[in-house]
Design a protein around this motif. Structure first.
Motif, PDB file in Angstrom:
ATOM      1  N   GLU A 112      34.793  33.734 -43.862  1.00 40.35           N
ATOM      2  CA  GLU A 112      33.867  34.536 -44.661  1.00 40.35           C
ATOM      3  C   GLU A 112      33.887  34.219 -46.155  1.00 40.35           C
ATOM      4  OE1 GLU A 112      31.556  36.878 -43.445  1.00 40.35           O
ATOM      5  OE2 GLU A 112      32.124  36.103 -41.476  1.00 40.35           O
ATOM      6  N   LEU A 113      34.056  32.937 -46.491  1.00 40.35           N
ATOM      7  CA  LEU A 113      33.938  32.527 -47.890  1.00 40.35           C
ATOM      8  C   LEU A 113      32.464  32.568 -48.252  1.00 40.35           C
ATOM      9  CD1 LEU A 113      34.818  31.277 -50.574  1.00 40.35           C
ATOM     10  CD2 LEU A 113      34.619  29.046 -49.474  1.00 40.35           C
ATOM     11  N   ARG A 114      32.126  33.301 -49.289  1.00 41.87           N
ATOM     12  CA  ARG A 114      30.726  33.470 -49.681  1.00 41.87           C
ATOM     13  C   ARG A 114      30.472  32.828 -51.042  1.00 41.87           C
ATOM     14  NH1 ARG A 114      28.141  37.441 -46.576  1.00 41.87           N
ATOM     15  NH2 ARG A 114      29.559  38.296 -45.030  1.00 41.87           N
ATOM     16  N   CYS A 115      29.375  32.074 -51.095  1.00 41.38           N
ATOM     17  CA  CYS A 115      28.885  31.536 -52.358  1.00 41.38           C
ATOM     18  C   CYS A 115      27.400  31.248 -52.181  1.00 41.38           C
ATOM     19  CB  CYS A 115      29.664  30.303 -52.802  1.00 41.38           C
ATOM     20  SG  CYS A 115      29.503  28.877 -51.748  1.00 41.38           S
ATOM     21  N   SER A 116      26.733  30.967 -53.253  1.00 44.63           N
ATOM     22  CA  SER A 116      25.299  30.679 -53.195  1.00 44.63           C
ATOM     23  C   SER A 116      25.055  29.239 -53.616  1.00 44.63           C
ATOM     24  CB  SER A 116      24.530  31.628 -54.116  1.00 44.63           C
ATOM     25  OG  SER A 116      24.603  32.941 -53.613  1.00 44.63           O
ATOM     26  N   ALA A 117      24.103  28.602 -52.930  1.00 49.01           N
ATOM     27  CA  ALA A 117      23.795  27.204 -53.227  1.00 49.01           C
ATOM     28  C   ALA A 117      22.365  26.906 -52.792  1.00 49.01           C
ATOM     29  CB  ALA A 117      24.763  26.278 -52.503  1.00 49.01           C
ATOM     30  N   VAL A 118      21.815  25.843 -53.364  1.00 44.50           N
ATOM     31  CA  VAL A 118      20.489  25.380 -52.981  1.00 44.50           C
ATOM     32  C   VAL A 118      20.644  24.524 -51.729  1.00 44.50           C
ATOM     33  CG1 VAL A 118      18.527  23.941 -53.650  1.00 44.50           C
ATOM     34  CG2 VAL A 118      19.596  25.462 -55.327  1.00 44.50           C
ATOM     35  N   VAL A 119      20.020  24.973 -50.641  1.00 43.26           N
ATOM     36  CA  VAL A 119      20.046  24.218 -49.385  1.00 43.26           C
ATOM     37  C   VAL A 119      18.820  24.596 -48.561  1.00 43.26           C
ATOM     38  CG1 VAL A 119      21.564  25.871 -48.210  1.00 43.26           C
ATOM     39  CG2 VAL A 119      21.435  23.538 -47.376  1.00 43.26           C
ATOM     40  N   LEU A 172      37.203  24.314 -53.909  1.00 42.47           N
ATOM     41  CA  LEU A 172      36.587  23.037 -53.579  1.00 42.47           C
ATOM     42  C   LEU A 172      35.326  23.241 -52.731  1.00 42.47           C
ATOM     43  CD1 LEU A 172      36.743  19.922 -53.563  1.00 42.47           C
ATOM     44  CD2 LEU A 172      38.132  20.140 -51.507  1.00 42.47           C
ATOM     45  N   THR A 173      35.390  24.157 -51.789  1.00 39.67           N
ATOM     46  CA  THR A 173      34.240  24.437 -50.925  1.00 39.67           C
ATOM     47  C   THR A 173      33.068  24.960 -51.751  1.00 39.67           C
ATOM     48  OG1 THR A 173      35.669  24.878 -49.029  1.00 39.67           O
ATOM     49  CG2 THR A 173      33.435  25.785 -48.944  1.00 39.67           C
ATOM     50  N   CYS A 174      33.329  25.932 -52.604  1.00 38.90           N
ATOM     51  CA  CYS A 174      32.253  26.492 -53.435  1.00 38.90           C
ATOM     52  C   CYS A 174      31.719  25.463 -54.425  1.00 38.90           C
ATOM     53  CB  CYS A 174      32.740  27.739 -54.168  1.00 38.90           C
ATOM     54  SG  CYS A 174      32.652  29.199 -53.138  1.00 38.90           S
ATOM     55  N   ARG A 175      32.599  24.693 -55.011  1.00 31.85           N
ATOM     56  CA  ARG A 175      32.162  23.672 -55.972  1.00 31.85           C
ATOM     57  C   ARG A 175      31.288  22.626 -55.278  1.00 31.85           C
ATOM     58  NH1 ARG A 175      36.791  22.556 -57.870  1.00 31.85           N
ATOM     59  NH2 ARG A 175      37.222  20.652 -56.738  1.00 31.85           N
ATOM     60  N   THR A 176      31.683  22.184 -54.099  1.00 26.58           N
ATOM     61  CA  THR A 176      30.898  21.208 -53.351  1.00 26.58           C
ATOM     62  C   THR A 176      29.519  21.767 -53.015  1.00 26.58           C
ATOM     63  OG1 THR A 176      32.900  20.234 -52.416  1.00 26.58           O
ATOM     64  CG2 THR A 176      30.845  19.774 -51.268  1.00 26.58           C
ATOM     65  N   ALA A 177      29.471  23.034 -52.629  1.00 28.79           N
ATOM     66  CA  ALA A 177      28.194  23.671 -52.285  1.00 28.79           C
ATOM     67  C   ALA A 177      27.297  23.832 -53.504  1.00 28.79           C
ATOM     68  CB  ALA A 177      28.442  25.019 -51.628  1.00 28.79           C
ATOM     69  N   THR A 178      27.854  24.316 -54.597  1.00 27.26           N
ATOM     70  CA  THR A 178      27.023  24.659 -55.755  1.00 27.26           C
ATOM     71  C   THR A 178      26.636  23.454 -56.600  1.00 27.26           C
ATOM     72  OG1 THR A 178      28.971  25.197 -57.093  1.00 27.26           O
ATOM     73  CG2 THR A 178      27.915  27.012 -55.904  1.00 27.26           C
ATOM     74  N   GLU A 179      27.427  22.397 -56.572  1.00 34.12           N
ATOM     75  CA  GLU A 179      27.105  21.226 -57.383  1.00 34.12           C
ATOM     76  C   GLU A 179      26.067  20.327 -56.725  1.00 34.12           C
ATOM     77  OE1 GLU A 179      30.794  19.335 -58.425  1.00 34.12           O
ATOM     78  OE2 GLU A 179      31.256  20.857 -59.929  1.00 34.12           O
ATOM     79  N   GLY A 180      25.835  20.515 -55.440  1.00 35.28           N
ATOM     80  CA  GLY A 180      24.834  19.711 -54.737  1.00 35.28           C
ATOM     81  C   GLY A 180      23.547  20.499 -54.552  1.00 35.28           C
TER      82      GLY A 180
END
Length: 134
Positions: free
Chosen positions: A9-16, A60-68
């Motif tokens: 349940e790690l939550r973050c927002s990203a463009v996908v 790392l998971t959130c950074r990978t999601a949000t930077e892409g």
């Protein structure tokens, strides 16, 4: 013997997404990760140096999601798995599961689009299983 560390349940927002409205702003995502790696020494000695630091994996998971800016959930899950394996050579394999919490199209899809009166579209989910070091 390898043990499993589960991070849920790690939550973050990203463009996908591929739809125009999905490309305009970040959407809420939920990640579940399973890391296969030995942690007996860490458990016996209560020593974080003998295991993978969860905070590092989550960051790392959130950074990978949000930077892409990803078109596919599959690409995002693959990239997270790749980065997690690179983080710690003791990780034998990783499973990454990611889902959109409320995809944009879900709120705007007409219920009449499906014959079943109880139709409720589910959010997309992608899992990458057993991604291992090579």
């Amino acid at each position: 013997m390898n043990d499993v560390i589960e991070l849920r349940e790690l939550r973050c927002s990203a463009v996908v997404g591929v739809l125009a409205e999905e490309r305009e702003r970040a959407q809420p995502l939920v990640f579940d990760l399973e890391l296969v790696r030995p942690f007996e020494e860490a458990a016996l000695n209560d020593d974080i140096a003998e295991t993978t630091n969860y905070a590092d994996v989550l960051s790392l998971t959130c950074r990978t999601a949000t930077e892409g800016r990803y078109l596919l959930l599959e690409t995002l899950a693959y990239r997270v798995a790749y980065e997690v394996l690179a983080l710690d050579e003791e990780i034998a394999s990783v499973t990454v599961s990611v889902r959109k919490v409320r995809p944009r199209w879900w709120r705007t899809s007409p219920r009449s689009a499906c014959a079943a009166p109880s139709f409720a579209p589910s959010a997309p989910r992608v899992s990458i299983f057993g991604f291992e070091h090579r």
